[in-house]
Each structure stands twice: as structure tokens, then as C-alpha cells.
Motif scaffolding. Sequence first.
Motif, mmCIF file in Angstrom:
data_model
loop_
_atom_site.group_PDB
_atom_site.id
_atom_site.type_symbol
_atom_site.label_atom_id
_atom_site.label_comp_id
_atom_site.label_asym_id
_atom_site.label_seq_id
_atom_site.Cartn_x
_atom_site.Cartn_y
_atom_site.Cartn_z
ATOM 1 N N TYR A 216 0.814 -1.216 0.000
ATOM 2 C CA TYR A 216 0.000 0.000 0.000
ATOM 3 C C TYR A 216 0.854 1.275 0.000
ATOM 4 O O TYR A 216 0.379 2.350 0.350
ATOM 5 C CB TYR A 216 -0.978 0.015 1.181
ATOM 6 N N ARG A 217 2.113 1.161 -0.383
ATOM 7 C CA ARG A 217 2.972 2.346 -0.508
ATOM 8 C C ARG A 217 3.597 2.364 -1.898
ATOM 9 O O ARG A 217 4.577 1.665 -2.118
ATOM 10 C CB ARG A 217 4.058 2.347 0.572
ATOM 11 N N PRO A 218 3.008 3.128 -2.846
ATOM 12 C CA PRO A 218 1.794 3.943 -2.747
ATOM 13 C C PRO A 218 0.553 3.064 -2.766
ATOM 14 O O PRO A 218 0.631 1.859 -3.076
ATOM 15 C CB PRO A 218 1.866 4.813 -3.996
ATOM 16 N N VAL A 219 -0.601 3.652 -2.438
ATOM 17 C CA VAL A 219 -1.835 2.874 -2.423
ATOM 18 C C VAL A 219 -2.130 2.327 -3.825
ATOM 19 O O VAL A 219 -2.449 1.151 -3.982
ATOM 20 C CB VAL A 219 -3.017 3.720 -1.897
ATOM 21 N N GLU A 220 -2.014 3.186 -4.820
ATOM 22 C CA GLU A 220 -2.127 2.707 -6.202
ATOM 23 C C GLU A 220 -0.725 2.414 -6.713
ATOM 24 O O GLU A 220 -0.025 3.284 -7.212
ATOM 25 C CB GLU A 220 -2.829 3.734 -7.099
ATOM 26 N N THR A 221 -0.327 1.160 -6.583
ATOM 27 C CA THR A 221 1.014 0.746 -6.989
ATOM 28 C C THR A 221 1.114 0.759 -8.519
ATOM 29 O O THR A 221 0.098 0.784 -9.213
ATOM 30 C CB THR A 221 1.299 -0.671 -6.478
ATOM 31 N N PRO A 222 2.330 0.713 -9.063
ATOM 32 C CA PRO A 222 2.472 0.625 -10.522
ATOM 33 C C PRO A 222 1.712 -0.565 -11.116
ATOM 34 O O PRO A 222 1.143 -0.457 -12.205
ATOM 35 C CB PRO A 222 3.984 0.482 -10.715
ATOM 36 N N PHE A 223 1.674 -1.682 -10.401
ATOM 37 C CA PHE A 223 0.963 -2.868 -10.871
ATOM 38 C C PHE A 223 -0.539 -2.590 -10.959
ATOM 39 O O PHE A 223 -1.197 -2.934 -11.950
ATOM 40 C CB PHE A 223 1.249 -4.040 -9.920
ATOM 41 N N LEU A 224 -1.086 -1.944 -9.919
ATOM 42 C CA LEU A 224 -2.514 -1.612 -9.933
ATOM 43 C C LEU A 224 -2.820 -0.539 -10.973
ATOM 44 O O LEU A 224 -3.874 -0.571 -11.630
ATOM 45 C CB LEU A 224 -2.968 -1.146 -8.551
ATOM 46 N N LYS A 225 -1.912 0.399 -11.137
ATOM 47 C CA LYS A 225 -2.120 1.463 -12.126
ATOM 48 C C LYS A 225 -2.201 0.863 -13.536
ATOM 49 O O LYS A 225 -3.066 1.245 -14.339
ATOM 50 C CB LYS A 225 -0.978 2.483 -12.036
ATOM 51 N N ALA A 226 -1.319 -0.094 -13.820
ATOM 52 C CA ALA A 226 -1.334 -0.743 -15.131
ATOM 53 C C ALA A 226 -2.610 -1.566 -15.309
ATOM 54 O O ALA A 226 -3.189 -1.604 -16.393
ATOM 55 C CB ALA A 226 -0.106 -1.638 -15.281
ATOM 56 N N ALA A 227 -3.057 -2.221 -14.240
ATOM 57 C CA ALA A 227 -4.286 -3.007 -14.318
ATOM 58 C C ALA A 227 -5.492 -2.115 -14.551
ATOM 59 O O ALA A 227 -6.380 -2.441 -15.347
ATOM 60 C CB ALA A 227 -4.469 -3.816 -13.033
ATOM 61 N N LYS A 228 -5.519 -0.977 -13.864
ATOM 62 C CA LYS A 228 -6.636 -0.043 -14.035
ATOM 63 C C LYS A 228 -6.647 0.509 -15.456
ATOM 64 O O LYS A 228 -7.708 0.666 -16.078
ATOM 65 C CB LYS A 228 -6.517 1.089 -13.005
#
Length: 274
Positions: A216-228
Motif C-alpha cells: 500500500y505504498r503507494p496505495v495505487e502501486t504501478p501494478f494496480l495502475k497498469a491493471a486499471k
Amino acid sequence: MSRITGAVRVAGIVGNPVAHSLSPIIHNAWIEALGLDAAYAAFAPRDADGFATLVEAGRAGLIAGVNVTAPFKEQAFALADAATDTARASGSANILRFRDGEVEADSADGEGLLWALKDQAPGLDLNGAPVVMLGAGGAARAAVAALAVAGARVRIVNRTRERAEALAADIGLGVQSADPDSAFEGAQLVVNALSATPQLDPARFQPGTVVMDMSYRPVETPFLKAAKAAGLTTVDGLAMLIGQAGPSFRVLFDVESPAIDPRPLLLAHLGEAG
């Protein structure tokens, strides 16, 4: 308003490093909201011997209980006199409760993961769902156990295949180690339990895949950003932290946590927008 007297109930979070932990923010906000005579602190033993000393302090009645984070979760389980079914299923503990000289191990990590999925991906049905767990370390252990108990068909992908196979054997319940080339076929959920960003492109996952990152550091990790960006539903590690805090609070302070969402407080602390 909380108060501290000679009857104060002391609990806390144990890890190394631990100064970055958000758990004191959550628990102390709840303590204040309920007006409890209690405090939740952070403890950073230097090593395994230091952690064992802290457990002995708990046996002696100096503290009521602790949450446990890396690198002490497996040691916490090993030092306990008794363990809940949840802790035994994963072979690790993120809660130690001290009562009358005895130590009980519990684990709320899996409950936290399931709470986060229900909160941020309510359409996901885990029963029979193919799930990929990235990583086979301590962070993955309780999560794999919880997913398997919920009926998911868990496939573990890890850089060291032997470690994935060992974790799968420990958990049982149909958990398997998997080859990265075939593991993602039909996956409905991909969970990152690695400390580093996975070298994967979520755009290659099938449409509808839920992607979760336990960090959760950052909350929107690079992995989550790419998924979004690929149009996939994402679940963040902050939700998992909040999800495990509720049952932890109940065990440590013998009272239910108040109906106060700590997420805005945590995002403000992290300097991130909601």
C-alpha cells in the motif's frame, strides 16, 4: 476522549522495520473514539532473540497482545502455546494474545484479504475460481490459506519454484505451484504478494480479471495502475490492512471496533487523495 490510567491496556505492532506501520494510526483512532483506557504502540526488536524477549514480557502480563509483521510472523506462531484454526492453516500469526501467562496465536491477514476483495471487488465469487498468487513468502502464506478455504483454486507463481511447492504442500487444500507461462490461463484473480513490482503486463490478463496488490505504498502501486489502465478491477493493500485491523482490535482489546472508516485518515497520513 481516551484516557490513560494505571489500569491502561497496552497492545501494539511488532516488526522490524516498523516505524512506517499505519496500524497505530488505525487502532489509536478507534481507542479514542471509544474512550478506552488503552494504548497501541510500535515495538521494533532487533532480532529473533529480541522478539522472544517481548513475548516473555507478554507472558509476564506487561502487555495485552500484539499484532505481528515481518520478519516475525512464523516465529510468533512457533512460540505460541495455542493457535486458532486460522493461524494453524497458514502456519503463521499476525496476532499474539497474552492471557494468564499463556500465548495464543491468531491470524487476521486472510480475513483482511477477503474483506478487501468483498469491499472493492464485490462481484468476484471465489468458490471454484482460479486464482494466481505471486510470491511464496510470509506475506503470501495466510492469503493463500484464506483463498483456498474460501474455495479458490490457488496457483502459486514464485521465482524459486521449490519455495512455491513447499508452500503449496504446507497449505494443502488443492493449492499448487505453477509455471508462469500457463498459470494465468482462466485466472479470475491475480494477487501480488511480492515486495517488488511484478514484471507482468495486466493488459494480457483475460477481461474481468481482478488484480490485487498487498502493498500500500503507494496505495495505487504501478501494478494496480497498469491493471486499471487495462480496464480491470483493482483491490489495494490499504483495504487489506483495514480489513485485518477490525478482528485484531477485537482480540487485543476485547471490544468491537467502532463504525469509523480509517481510510480517509490513512490516505491523509500517506499524502494521497481518496
